[in-house]
Design a protein around this motif. Sequence first.
Motif, PDB file in Angstrom:
ATOM      1  N   MET A  24      55.934  72.216   5.652  1.00  0.00           N
ATOM      2  CA  MET A  24      54.931  71.826   6.646  1.00  0.00           C
ATOM      3  C   MET A  24      55.278  72.291   8.069  1.00  0.00           C
ATOM      4  O   MET A  24      54.410  72.820   8.775  1.00  0.00           O
ATOM      5  CB  MET A  24      54.696  70.316   6.615  1.00  0.00           C
ATOM      6  CG  MET A  24      55.884  69.459   6.961  1.00  0.00           C
ATOM      7  SD  MET A  24      55.460  67.680   6.974  1.00  0.00           S
ATOM      8  CE  MET A  24      54.383  67.591   8.399  1.00  0.00           C
ATOM      9  N   ASP A  25      56.517  72.153   8.494  1.00  0.00           N
ATOM     10  CA  ASP A  25      56.881  72.535   9.857  1.00  0.00           C
ATOM     11  C   ASP A  25      57.175  74.024   9.962  1.00  0.00           C
ATOM     12  O   ASP A  25      56.549  74.754  10.733  1.00  0.00           O
ATOM     13  CB  ASP A  25      58.097  71.715  10.306  1.00  0.00           C
ATOM     14  CG  ASP A  25      58.455  71.983  11.756  1.00  0.00           C
ATOM     15  OD1 ASP A  25      57.537  72.113  12.577  1.00  0.00           O
ATOM     16  OD2 ASP A  25      59.661  72.062  12.065  1.00  0.00           O
ATOM     17  N   ASP A  26      58.123  74.507   9.145  1.00  0.00           N
ATOM     18  CA  ASP A  26      58.462  75.922   9.192  1.00  0.00           C
ATOM     19  C   ASP A  26      57.286  76.791   8.755  1.00  0.00           C
ATOM     20  O   ASP A  26      57.073  77.885   9.289  1.00  0.00           O
ATOM     21  CB  ASP A  26      59.671  76.207   8.296  1.00  0.00           C
ATOM     22  CG  ASP A  26      60.972  75.757   8.936  1.00  0.00           C
ATOM     23  OD1 ASP A  26      61.001  75.611  10.175  1.00  0.00           O
ATOM     24  OD2 ASP A  26      61.962  75.550   8.210  1.00  0.00           O
ATOM     25  N   GLY A  27      56.524  76.308   7.774  1.00  0.00           N
ATOM     26  CA  GLY A  27      55.381  77.093   7.310  1.00  0.00           C
ATOM     27  C   GLY A  27      54.303  77.227   8.367  1.00  0.00           C
ATOM     28  O   GLY A  27      53.714  78.301   8.547  1.00  0.00           O
ATOM     29  N   SER A  28      54.037  76.129   9.089  1.00  0.00           N
ATOM     30  CA  SER A  28      53.012  76.201  10.130  1.00  0.00           C
ATOM     31  C   SER A  28      53.472  77.106  11.275  1.00  0.00           C
ATOM     32  O   SER A  28      52.671  77.832  11.873  1.00  0.00           O
ATOM     33  CB  SER A  28      52.669  74.805  10.652  1.00  0.00           C
ATOM     34  OG  SER A  28      53.788  74.189  11.265  1.00  0.00           O
ATOM     35  N   THR A  29      54.787  77.096  11.581  1.00  0.00           N
ATOM     36  CA  THR A  29      55.302  77.988  12.610  1.00  0.00           C
ATOM     37  C   THR A  29      55.234  79.435  12.149  1.00  0.00           C
ATOM     38  O   THR A  29      54.867  80.329  12.925  1.00  0.00           O
ATOM     39  CB  THR A  29      56.757  77.623  12.960  1.00  0.00           C
ATOM     40  OG1 THR A  29      56.805  76.267  13.398  1.00  0.00           O
ATOM     41  CG2 THR A  29      57.290  78.516  14.067  1.00  0.00           C
ATOM     42  N   ALA A  30      55.570  79.694  10.884  1.00  0.00           N
ATOM     43  CA  ALA A  30      55.473  81.049  10.348  1.00  0.00           C
ATOM     44  C   ALA A  30      54.038  81.561  10.434  1.00  0.00           C
ATOM     45  O   ALA A  30      53.792  82.714  10.808  1.00  0.00           O
ATOM     46  CB  ALA A  30      55.959  81.077   8.902  1.00  0.00           C
ATOM     47  N   LEU A 164      56.242  80.102  21.840  1.00  0.00           N
ATOM     48  CA  LEU A 164      56.352  78.932  20.968  1.00  0.00           C
ATOM     49  C   LEU A 164      55.582  77.698  21.436  1.00  0.00           C
ATOM     50  O   LEU A 164      54.923  77.046  20.610  1.00  0.00           O
ATOM     51  CB  LEU A 164      57.827  78.583  20.756  1.00  0.00           C
ATOM     52  CG  LEU A 164      58.672  79.668  20.076  1.00  0.00           C
ATOM     53  CD1 LEU A 164      60.114  79.195  19.929  1.00  0.00           C
ATOM     54  CD2 LEU A 164      58.097  80.050  18.721  1.00  0.00           C
ATOM     55  N   PRO A 165      55.620  77.319  22.723  1.00  0.00           N
ATOM     56  CA  PRO A 165      54.896  76.096  23.112  1.00  0.00           C
ATOM     57  C   PRO A 165      53.400  76.151  22.821  1.00  0.00           C
ATOM     58  O   PRO A 165      52.781  75.111  22.569  1.00  0.00           O
ATOM     59  CB  PRO A 165      55.168  76.000  24.619  1.00  0.00           C
ATOM     60  CG  PRO A 165      56.466  76.715  24.804  1.00  0.00           C
ATOM     61  CD  PRO A 165      56.418  77.854  23.825  1.00  0.00           C
ATOM     62  N   GLY A 166      52.828  77.331  22.816  1.00  0.00           N
ATOM     63  CA  GLY A 166      51.396  77.461  22.562  1.00  0.00           C
ATOM     64  C   GLY A 166      51.000  77.216  21.118  1.00  0.00           C
ATOM     65  O   GLY A 166      49.806  77.120  20.809  1.00  0.00           O
ATOM     66  N   PHE A 167      51.976  77.091  20.212  1.00  0.00           N
ATOM     67  CA  PHE A 167      51.652  76.895  18.800  1.00  0.00           C
ATOM     68  C   PHE A 167      51.218  75.464  18.487  1.00  0.00           C
ATOM     69  O   PHE A 167      50.405  75.224  17.607  1.00  0.00           O
ATOM     70  CB  PHE A 167      52.873  77.204  17.931  1.00  0.00           C
ATOM     71  CG  PHE A 167      53.257  78.658  17.892  1.00  0.00           C
ATOM     72  CD1 PHE A 167      52.466  79.631  18.474  1.00  0.00           C
ATOM     73  CD2 PHE A 167      54.432  79.046  17.273  1.00  0.00           C
ATOM     74  CE1 PHE A 167      52.835  80.966  18.441  1.00  0.00           C
ATOM     75  CE2 PHE A 167      54.810  80.380  17.226  1.00  0.00           C
ATOM     76  CZ  PHE A 167      54.011  81.343  17.814  1.00  0.00           C
ATOM     77  N   TRP A 168      51.779  74.481  19.207  1.00  0.00           N
ATOM     78  CA  TRP A 168      51.652  73.089  18.776  1.00  0.00           C
ATOM     79  C   TRP A 168      50.240  72.518  18.841  1.00  0.00           C
ATOM     80  O   TRP A 168      49.872  71.715  17.971  1.00  0.00           O
ATOM     81  CB  TRP A 168      52.625  72.215  19.566  1.00  0.00           C
ATOM     82  CG  TRP A 168      54.005  72.827  19.678  1.00  0.00           C
ATOM     83  CD1 TRP A 168      54.780  72.878  20.795  1.00  0.00           C
ATOM     84  CD2 TRP A 168      54.769  73.484  18.657  1.00  0.00           C
ATOM     85  NE1 TRP A 168      55.964  73.542  20.535  1.00  0.00           N
ATOM     86  CE2 TRP A 168      55.983  73.920  19.242  1.00  0.00           C
ATOM     87  CE3 TRP A 168      54.529  73.755  17.306  1.00  0.00           C
ATOM     88  CZ2 TRP A 168      56.958  74.612  18.520  1.00  0.00           C
ATOM     89  CZ3 TRP A 168      55.507  74.440  16.592  1.00  0.00           C
ATOM     90  CH2 TRP A 168      56.699  74.852  17.190  1.00  0.00           C
TER      91      TRP A 168
END
Length: 220
Positions: A24-30, A164-168
């Motif tokens: 869930m976390d690493d996948g959404s970041t990928a 990275l901050p723009g992903f959340w």
Amino acid sequence: MVAALETAFPVPAGLDLRSAMAVMDDGSTALALLEKTPVRTGERVLVAPGVGGLGNLLVQLALAAGATVIAAVHGATKRSVALGLGAEAVDYSMPTWPDQVRMLTGGHGVDVVFDGIGGQIGAVAASLLADGGRFSGYGMTSGEQAVISNKDRQRLTVVDMSQLPGFWPDSSRRVTHVVSEAAAGRLAPVIGQSYPLAAAATAHADIEARRFTGKTLLLT
């Protein structure tokens, strides 16, 4: 502690909790990294590191997009995992690894680099990009960000960790997507090891000492 509703996600039928947590976390970041730096069919992609908790999912998603993927790994065990995912593999602990990448690409270099290591490894990875290539820096497990030379910046598109901050803000959509992909069997997170919660200190020590493959989980 009770989680806020917006931070909780249903686990689809057929997906176990361990896999859901791993993806869930690493996948959404990928997925966010691939949205920021898209990969196209037929392109050559280098992922470093290639079988970490995030790296193994990047490898799988890039392969699903039709790319040829080279996973940069450390050691024979991780190389075997990368090959099992369907990627080519090079060991970045070996001084000849850049030459191996050039050989695997027929001397053309790669089109895209996803760098979670930073430092000298990340800088070398950027130098392996063909003209017009795209570099996406998302981590610095080496302890420092990759320093991309001015020469390389002139010929490449470089996106550093400021992305990275723009992903959340849109992470819930991505979490729902990758969890659904995992439930459908199209995304299989590599879970290398798990520890009871009481052994959290041991888990951290093993990660710092690089005694891990894929995702590390703490279980209650």
